[in-house]
Design an enzyme around this catalytic site. Structure first.
Site, PDB file in Angstrom:
ATOM      1  N   PHE A  69       0.926 -26.018 -49.124  1.00  0.00           N
ATOM      2  CA  PHE A  69      -0.097 -26.009 -48.081  1.00  0.00           C
ATOM      3  C   PHE A  69      -0.080 -27.306 -47.272  1.00  0.00           C
ATOM      4  CE2 PHE A  69      -4.823 -27.071 -47.611  1.00  0.00           C
ATOM      5  CZ  PHE A  69      -4.902 -26.589 -46.316  1.00  0.00           C
ATOM      6  N   GLY A 113       4.400 -23.164 -53.804  1.00  0.00           N
ATOM      7  CA  GLY A 113       4.700 -23.158 -52.380  1.00  0.00           C
ATOM      8  C   GLY A 113       5.353 -21.856 -51.969  1.00  0.00           C
ATOM      9  N   TYR A 163      -4.434 -31.931 -64.878  1.00  0.00           N
ATOM     10  CA  TYR A 163      -4.319 -32.342 -63.475  1.00  0.00           C
ATOM     11  C   TYR A 163      -4.915 -33.728 -63.266  1.00  0.00           C
ATOM     12  CZ  TYR A 163      -4.654 -31.931 -58.351  1.00  0.00           C
ATOM     13  OH  TYR A 163      -4.530 -32.120 -56.995  1.00  0.00           O
TER      14      TYR A 163
END
Length: 314
Positions: free
Chosen positions: A11, A36, A145
């Site tokens: 993005f 992606g 993350y």
């Protein structure tokens, strides 16, 4: 400049490719298409200043020739993605960061790392300045993350201090816009998809938690300035829109913009879901002269229109 962008088909990465090419630079894009899409860069194929390689940055990276700038933007970024790919997420922001920093050292290239507001965790300081150290659960489900990005920040600064590499860290707050995946899992594409298809909008908790939403064009402008400005080696910048919205208000706004008959339903909040999130962008305003310009109403209109076209095209 000759620029390497990892996560180039993602993005944010694909919009960065557009911007650097538009400014006359040569761009090399890397992406393994885990999250992606080739569709995001297909319009660039045939551009003599753009080269693309399907490649996983957790592997060793070497490129022939000079390299002036590396932007490491490869990483699953939505909770759905990093929950589905927890180990790969940590590898991208450990081994991937190590490999791209090693390439920056070899080539003498400037280095920009895409960090995140998630390094602040569920913050006790509001809004969050760059000097805040955060409040992160190191063993919670989101830690794959959060902690990977915190490790990458530490590694980036270690290369800056030990090897003198010109590094910059962008802590990116919630960003939205065209080229987000329909099944991305983040709140804006979730709500837009549900609104367009007439499904109920699913709000976690009572919707009182807040986020600050930055339109993609504004974010890319901030990253570009951060990347090309001289004298910022070793600096960290918050990049995001400081206007705060509750999730419930966001849901109502998207229903209105989409002209949707959808209702709002409430469900349990995910573990470690932050209560509030808002960037302090004083530093970005002062040092690189940047602040967002796109209102959330205008940004959402553009994004809703893009999603409609995407869904019609299949």
């Amino acid at each position: 400049m000759r620029v390497l962008i990892t996560g180039a088909a993602g993005f944010i990465g694909s919009h960065l490719c557009d911007r650097f090419l538009r400014e006359g630079h040569e761009v090399i894009g890397l992406d393994n298409f885990l999250t992606g899409s080739p569709d995001n860069v297909s319009h660039l194929f045939g551009n003599p200043n753009f080269r693309f390689f399907k490649y996983d940055v957790t592997n060793f990276i070497y490129l022939e020739g000079e390299l002036d700038l590396i932007l490491h933007f490869a990483c699953p970024a939505s909770p759905v993605d990093y929950m589905n790919h927890p180990i790969h997420t940590m590898k991208v922001d450990s081994m991937g960061t190590l490999h791209t920093l090693g390439l920056a050292k070899l080539k003498g290239a400037r280095y920009v790392f895409a960090s995140t507001s998630e390094v602040y965790g569920n913050p006790e300081v509001h809004p969050q300045p760059e000097t805040y150290w955060g409040r992160v659960n190191p063993i919670g489900p989101r830690s794959v993350y959060d902690e990977a990005k915190r490790f990458s920040e530490a590694l980036t600064m270690a290369y800056h201090r030990e090897h003198g590499i010109d590094t910059r860290i962008a802590r990116i707050f919630n960003t939205y816009g065209p080229r987000m995946r329909v099944n991305d899992g983040r709140v804006v594409p979730n709500f837009i998809y549900q609104a367009i298809t007439g499904k109920p909008l699913t709000v976690y908790g009572d919707g009182s938690q807040t986020r600050s939403f930055c339109y993609i064009d504004d974010l890319v402008e901030g990253i570009y300035r951060l990347a090309i400005e001289e004298g910022l080696s070793g600096e960290v910048f918050n990049l995001g829109n400081p206007t705060e919205h509750t999730i419930l208000d966001l849901a109502k706004l998207i229903i209105d913009i989409a002209g949707s008959p959808s209702e709002i339903v409430f469900t349990d909040r995910p573990v470690d879901d932050p209560d509030r999130r808002k960037p302090d962008i004083t530093k970005a305003k002062k040092v690189i002269g940047w602040e967002p310009e796109t209102s959330i109403e205008e940004g959402l209109k553009r994004t809703v229109n893009w999603f409609r076209e995407k869904l019609v095209a299949g």
